[in-house]
Design a protein around this motif. Structure first.
Motif, PDB file in Angstrom:
ATOM      1  N   VAL A   1      50.207  64.948  21.089  1.00  6.60           N
ATOM      2  CA  VAL A   1      49.463  64.244  22.132  1.00  6.60           C
ATOM      3  C   VAL A   1      50.428  63.675  23.175  1.00  6.60           C
ATOM      4  N   LEU A   2      51.520  63.063  22.725  1.00  6.75           N
ATOM      5  CA  LEU A   2      52.500  62.528  23.672  1.00  6.75           C
ATOM      6  C   LEU A   2      53.154  63.635  24.500  1.00  6.75           C
ATOM      7  N   GLY A   3      53.553  64.710  23.834  1.00  5.20           N
ATOM      8  CA  GLY A   3      54.196  65.812  24.543  1.00  5.20           C
ATOM      9  C   GLY A   3      53.271  66.477  25.538  1.00  5.20           C
ATOM     10  N   LEU A   4      52.069  66.718  25.136  1.00  2.00           N
ATOM     11  CA  LEU A   4      51.126  67.353  26.047  1.00  2.00           C
ATOM     12  C   LEU A   4      50.696  66.390  27.145  1.00  2.00           C
ATOM     13  N   GLY A   5      50.602  65.111  26.800  1.00  2.53           N
ATOM     14  CA  GLY A   5      50.305  64.118  27.831  1.00  2.53           C
ATOM     15  C   GLY A   5      51.377  64.117  28.901  1.00  2.53           C
ATOM     16  N   PHE A   6      52.617  64.188  28.473  1.00  2.00           N
ATOM     17  CA  PHE A   6      53.706  64.271  29.454  1.00  2.00           C
ATOM     18  C   PHE A   6      53.591  65.538  30.282  1.00  2.00           C
ATOM     19  N   PHE A   7      53.342  66.646  29.621  1.00  2.00           N
ATOM     20  CA  PHE A   7      53.273  67.928  30.328  1.00  2.00           C
ATOM     21  C   PHE A   7      52.132  67.970  31.328  1.00  2.00           C
ATOM     22  N   PHE A   8      50.939  67.562  30.921  1.00  2.00           N
ATOM     23  CA  PHE A   8      49.770  67.682  31.791  1.00  2.00           C
ATOM     24  C   PHE A   8      49.628  66.545  32.802  1.00  2.00           C
TER      25      PHE A   8
ATOM     26  N   PHE B   1      44.384  68.070  28.982  1.00  2.00           N
ATOM     27  CA  PHE B   1      44.825  66.992  28.102  1.00  2.00           C
ATOM     28  C   PHE B   1      43.670  66.488  27.250  1.00  2.00           C
ATOM     29  N   ILE B   2      42.506  66.267  27.853  1.00  2.00           N
ATOM     30  CA  ILE B   2      41.335  65.786  27.108  1.00  2.00           C
ATOM     31  C   ILE B   2      40.912  66.823  26.062  1.00  2.00           C
ATOM     32  N   GLY B   3      40.927  68.096  26.431  1.00  2.00           N
ATOM     33  CA  GLY B   3      40.595  69.154  25.466  1.00  2.00           C
ATOM     34  C   GLY B   3      41.551  69.175  24.293  1.00  2.00           C
ATOM     35  N   PHE B   4      42.832  69.000  24.586  1.00  2.00           N
ATOM     36  CA  PHE B   4      43.814  69.010  23.512  1.00  2.00           C
ATOM     37  C   PHE B   4      43.680  67.775  22.628  1.00  2.00           C
ATOM     38  N   VAL B   5      43.383  66.620  23.213  1.00  2.00           N
ATOM     39  CA  VAL B   5      43.164  65.408  22.421  1.00  2.00           C
ATOM     40  C   VAL B   5      41.960  65.601  21.498  1.00  2.00           C
ATOM     41  N   PHE B   6      40.917  66.281  21.986  1.00  2.00           N
ATOM     42  CA  PHE B   6      39.750  66.573  21.153  1.00  2.00           C
ATOM     43  C   PHE B   6      40.145  67.444  19.958  1.00  2.00           C
ATOM     44  N   ILE B   7      40.967  68.452  20.202  1.00  2.00           N
ATOM     45  CA  ILE B   7      41.415  69.326  19.113  1.00  2.00           C
ATOM     46  C   ILE B   7      42.249  68.532  18.112  1.00  2.00           C
TER      47      ILE B   7
ATOM     48  N   ALA C   1      41.947  65.399  17.522  1.00  2.00           N
ATOM     49  CA  ALA C   1      41.009  64.519  16.812  1.00  2.00           C
ATOM     50  C   ALA C   1      40.320  65.269  15.666  1.00  2.00           C
ATOM     51  N   LEU C   2      40.083  66.571  15.864  1.00  2.00           N
ATOM     52  CA  LEU C   2      39.495  67.369  14.785  1.00  2.00           C
ATOM     53  C   LEU C   2      40.416  67.416  13.570  1.00  2.00           C
ATOM     54  N   TYR C   3      41.714  67.384  13.803  1.00  2.00           N
ATOM     55  CA  TYR C   3      42.677  67.451  12.709  1.00  2.00           C
ATOM     56  C   TYR C   3      42.970  66.089  12.087  1.00  2.00           C
ATOM     57  N   PHE C   4      42.558  65.008  12.742  1.00  2.00           N
ATOM     58  CA  PHE C   4      42.877  63.682  12.235  1.00  2.00           C
ATOM     59  C   PHE C   4      42.170  63.376  10.907  1.00  2.00           C
ATOM     60  N   LEU C   5      40.860  63.637  10.827  1.00  2.00           N
ATOM     61  CA  LEU C   5      40.101  63.277   9.620  1.00  2.00           C
ATOM     62  C   LEU C   5      40.621  63.954   8.350  1.00  2.00           C
ATOM     63  N   PRO C   6      40.844  65.276   8.339  1.00  2.00           N
ATOM     64  CA  PRO C   6      41.338  65.843   7.082  1.00  2.00           C
ATOM     65  C   PRO C   6      42.713  65.317   6.686  1.00  2.00           C
TER      66      PRO C   6
END
Length: 181
Positions: free
Chosen positions: A71-78, A101-107, A109-114
């Motif tokens: 998230v930090l790396g992509l936030g910097f990039f985008f 960036f928002i799309g990637f944060v959503f993805i 977030a999908l990985y956070f719960l498991p």
């Protein structure tokens, strides 16, 4: 002091204690009172579970760190480097960067719960072994079940998505080839 038969005691055999859900509430389904668990954990099984607890917590921590770094790396990039964005030439760099960036944060977030459930599995499993607590063991396996169920459903969704992409790509290629005749 008298013991109430309905009181929860993890040391009681299974037929005398009320069934508990993963959230500590009594289950609503009817159980067979004659069912008796014959499963016993040997010292080797307990040691295997202890090692599984360590590795699951390690993998979960690596997963949390990976999500954060992505998230930090992509936030910097985008967001901070819009001129490096592939959309910079079209003048859509700010909007496309934010949407990406928002799309990637959503993805992520999908990985956070498991990953969270994997961490809780490892943590509860360690507590169950250290305290010899059946309720903690049930809770640990409940989190492991959630983890595998979620990951399984996520994989099914991605397989369906990949299948649709393949079908529409083939149809698009077929229509493109027919248009060139």
């Amino acid at each position: 002091m008298e013991s109430n038969e309905n009181e929860f005691n993890p040391q009681q055999p299974n037929e005398h204690r009320p069934e508990q859900s993963a959230y500590g509430q009594p289950d609503q389904h009817v159980t067979n009172p004659s069912f008796k668990s014959k499963l016993e954990l040997t010292i080797f099984s307990i040691e295997h579970l202890r090692e599984i607890a360590k590795w699951s917590k390690f993998l979960a921590i690596i997963g949390f760190v990976g999500i954060g770094l992505n998230v930090l790396g992509l936030g910097f990039f985008f967001l901070l480097a819009p001129n490096m964005s592939p959309f910079a030439a079209e003048g859509l760099n700010i909007f496309a960067g934010f949407a990406g960036f928002i799309g990637f944060v959503f993805i992520m977030a999908l990985y956070f719960l498991p990953i969270l459930w994997l961490y809780r599995f490892g943590d509860n499993l360690k507590k169950a072994i250290d305290m010899n607590n059946s309720a903690e063991l049930e809770s640990a396996f409940g989190f492991l079940k959630k983890h595998y169920k979620y990951v399984g459903i996520l994989i099914i969704c991605f397989l369906v998505l990949y299948g649709l992409i393949i079908v529409f790509s083939m149809l698009g290629g077929l229509f493109a080839a027919m248009g060139t005749l």
